[in-house]
Motif scaffolding. Structure first.
Motif, PDB file in Angstrom:
ATOM      1  N   GLU A  95      50.349  20.391 -29.394  1.00 41.16           N
ATOM      2  CA  GLU A  95      49.385  21.027 -30.456  1.00 41.16           C
ATOM      3  C   GLU A  95      49.621  22.375 -31.144  1.00 41.16           C
ATOM      4  O   GLU A  95      49.234  22.630 -32.109  1.00 41.16           O
ATOM      5  N   GLN A  96      50.649  22.940 -30.248  1.00 42.21           N
ATOM      6  CA  GLN A  96      51.000  24.347 -30.922  1.00 42.21           C
ATOM      7  C   GLN A  96      52.122  24.205 -31.703  1.00 42.21           C
ATOM      8  O   GLN A  96      52.814  25.339 -32.215  1.00 42.21           O
ATOM      9  N   LEU A  97      52.787  22.985 -31.914  1.00 47.28           N
ATOM     10  CA  LEU A  97      54.179  23.015 -32.763  1.00 47.28           C
ATOM     11  C   LEU A  97      53.855  22.240 -34.083  1.00 47.28           C
ATOM     12  O   LEU A  97      52.640  21.525 -34.185  1.00 47.28           O
ATOM     13  N   SER A  98      54.689  22.504 -35.025  1.00 48.95           N
ATOM     14  CA  SER A  98      54.299  21.842 -36.345  1.00 48.95           C
ATOM     15  C   SER A  98      55.004  20.452 -36.163  1.00 48.95           C
ATOM     16  O   SER A  98      55.581  20.009 -35.240  1.00 48.95           O
ATOM     17  N   GLY A  99      54.737  19.628 -37.340  1.00 49.62           N
ATOM     18  CA  GLY A  99      55.180  18.278 -37.130  1.00 49.62           C
ATOM     19  C   GLY A  99      56.590  18.066 -37.131  1.00 49.62           C
ATOM     20  O   GLY A  99      57.050  17.093 -36.122  1.00 49.62           O
ATOM     21  N   GLY A 100      57.353  18.873 -37.785  1.00 47.17           N
ATOM     22  CA  GLY A 100      58.740  18.697 -37.578  1.00 47.17           C
ATOM     23  C   GLY A 100      59.256  19.048 -36.306  1.00 47.17           C
ATOM     24  O   GLY A 100      60.299  18.492 -35.577  1.00 47.17           O
ATOM     25  N   MET A 101      58.638  20.305 -35.568  1.00 46.46           N
ATOM     26  CA  MET A 101      58.930  20.725 -34.339  1.00 46.46           C
ATOM     27  C   MET A 101      58.501  19.619 -33.129  1.00 46.46           C
ATOM     28  O   MET A 101      59.264  19.192 -32.326  1.00 46.46           O
ATOM     29  N   GLN A 102      57.682  18.606 -33.506  1.00 47.67           N
ATOM     30  CA  GLN A 102      57.127  17.624 -32.702  1.00 47.67           C
ATOM     31  C   GLN A 102      58.120  16.713 -32.945  1.00 47.67           C
ATOM     32  O   GLN A 102      58.121  15.868 -31.477  1.00 47.67           O
ATOM     33  N   GLN A 103      58.553  16.329 -33.836  1.00 47.86           N
ATOM     34  CA  GLN A 103      59.612  15.268 -34.157  1.00 47.86           C
ATOM     35  C   GLN A 103      60.866  15.466 -33.400  1.00 47.86           C
ATOM     36  O   GLN A 103      61.449  14.748 -32.546  1.00 47.86           O
ATOM     37  N   ARG A 104      60.984  16.950 -33.442  1.00 44.75           N
ATOM     38  CA  ARG A 104      62.384  17.225 -32.379  1.00 44.75           C
ATOM     39  C   ARG A 104      62.250  17.022 -30.958  1.00 44.75           C
ATOM     40  O   ARG A 104      62.987  16.664 -30.399  1.00 44.75           O
ATOM     41  N   VAL A 105      60.844  17.215 -30.647  1.00 49.59           N
ATOM     42  CA  VAL A 105      60.704  16.936 -29.253  1.00 49.59           C
ATOM     43  C   VAL A 105      60.852  15.681 -28.756  1.00 49.59           C
ATOM     44  O   VAL A 105      61.264  15.014 -27.687  1.00 49.59           O
ATOM     45  N   GLY A 106      60.273  14.666 -29.670  1.00 46.99           N
ATOM     46  CA  GLY A 106      60.470  13.261 -29.764  1.00 46.99           C
ATOM     47  C   GLY A 106      61.847  12.768 -29.738  1.00 46.99           C
ATOM     48  O   GLY A 106      62.673  11.898 -28.913  1.00 46.99           O
ATOM     49  N   LEU A 107      62.682  13.482 -30.651  1.00 46.62           N
ATOM     50  CA  LEU A 107      64.215  13.094 -30.472  1.00 46.62           C
ATOM     51  C   LEU A 107      64.896  13.723 -29.348  1.00 46.62           C
ATOM     52  O   LEU A 107      65.825  13.001 -28.777  1.00 46.62           O
ATOM     53  N   ALA A 108      64.336  14.959 -28.791  1.00 41.17           N
ATOM     54  CA  ALA A 108      65.008  15.416 -27.521  1.00 41.17           C
ATOM     55  C   ALA A 108      64.753  14.361 -26.365  1.00 41.17           C
ATOM     56  O   ALA A 108      65.454  14.200 -25.631  1.00 41.17           O
ATOM     57  N   ARG A 109      63.578  13.854 -26.304  1.00 39.43           N
ATOM     58  CA  ARG A 109      63.071  12.908 -25.366  1.00 39.43           C
ATOM     59  C   ARG A 109      63.927  11.652 -25.343  1.00 39.43           C
ATOM     60  O   ARG A 109      64.425  11.178 -24.273  1.00 39.43           O
TER      61      ARG A 109
END
Length: 345
Positions: A166-180
């Motif tokens: 919730e502390q991240l922007s949409g783009g950063m959240q998608q980066r997390v998904g990509l990293a996962r």
């Protein structure tokens, strides 16, 4: 395409409805249009008789409008949706013959998916979200943390390991998904319209991120999108679907330079041709009056990148491949490609 295919899809069907399996077996039913099939049987053919191969290290894009069957297709490849007929061979193994245990192992170790909806665990920090797949696989804590930190740094999230989604922007959240998805070091990454919910600028950044990651890690990627500009930017080859069927499969310059039918022609009509076509598409044979002592370029140089040289040359530019003269390009061909208007000789 070079090398043995990582994914080989043959005659793939996905039909929804009562007695769906009868549709691919019947020449009469399989020949019906989507509307006719619904009216006749109540069944919907979401994917109909699709075949293609994906080469090692290739970015293979499947695109089409809403309802074209592209997302159903990618879910069939991982058996999130069970195909009705056809075959899917993954690294020589018949995916459709895999039992639940083997399929679970394949999903954990061999391929990963990145979806439009990030699916992050809200009460886990970025580090733990990225490491989640490794945890499910049974990796030890030290290994999970080490690998998660590696891919977090790889996708540009260094310093955010202890942030919550919730502390991240949409783009950063998608980066997390990509990293996962990258954490488990899969052989193939499947992307199902992962950036369609993002703002245009963030979407562009994420497209560039995928290009960069592909250059650095070389993963085979299957990317689903409805956006032609995204497909042309990312794809080594592009498969265009309509009503569940494959309309054309080829490189971006093949789709723009030689569209298979009016549907593809309409799709690509607004694409700046000079940004996609290569010299191979616009070169002509030398004429007796041509002075062939000008500069040389390769046939796969994009027209846009050749404009300055060709216009400054003042004479035909030779198109050379492996020491062989394939043709020439002059300002006439360049201007016609850039403007879309034939220049009178």
């Amino acid at each position: 395409m070079t090398g043995e295919a990582v994914i080989s899809v043959k005659d793939l069907w996905k039909v929804f409805g009562h007695k769906a399996e009868l549709v691919p077996r019947s020449a009469e039913l399989s020949a019906l249009s989507r509307r006719e099939l619904i009216d006749r049987t109540g069944c919907t053919a979401a994917v109909r008789d699709v075949s293609f191969d994906v080469a090692p290290g290739e970015v293979f894009v499947v695109m089409g409008l809403s309802g074209s069957g592209k997302s159903t297709l990618v879910r069939c490849l991982t058996r999130l949706i069970e195909p009705t007929a056809g075959s899917i061979i993954f690294e020589g193994e018949d995916i459709l013959a895999a039992d639940k245990k083997r399929l679970r192992d394949l999903r954990r170790r061999k391929f990963s998916m990145v979806f439009q909806h990030f699916g992050l665990l809200p009460f886990r920090q970025v580090l733990d979200n990225v490491a989640y797949g490794l945890e499910i696989r049974g990796a030890g804590k030290a290994e999970r943390i080490r690998r998660a930190k590696e891919v977090i740094d790889l996708v540009g999230l260094d310093g955010y390991e202890h942030s919550y989604p919730e502390q991240l922007s949409g783009g950063m959240q998608q980066r997390v998904g990509l990293a996962r998805a990258l954490a488990g070091d899969p052989d193939v990454l499947f992307f199902d319209e992962p950036f369609s919910a993002l703002d245009p600028l963030i979407r562009r950044d994420m497209q560039n991120e995928v290009i960069r990651l592909h250059r650095e890690v070389g993963k085979t990627m299957v990317f689903i999108t409805h956006d032609l500009s995204e497909a042309l930017k990312l794809g080594d080859r592009i498969l265009i679907m309509r009503d569940g069927a494959m309309v054309q499969c080829g490189t971006g310059d093949e789709l723009v330079g030689a569209p298979a039918d009016d549907y593809v022609r309409d799709f690509v009509q607004d694409v700046p041709r000079a940004n996609v076509l290569t010299l191979r598409w616009i070169m002509r044979l030398p004429r007796p009056e041509d002075v062939l002592d000008g500069p040389e370029l390769g046939p796969d140089v994009v027209v846009r990148d050749a404009v300055r040289l060709v216009l400054a040359a003042g004479k035909p530019v030779k198109v050379i491949e492996n020491g062989e003269l394939l043709g020439v390009v002059t300002d006439e061909e360049i201007l016609a490609a850039v403007t879309g208007v034939e220049v009178p000789a």
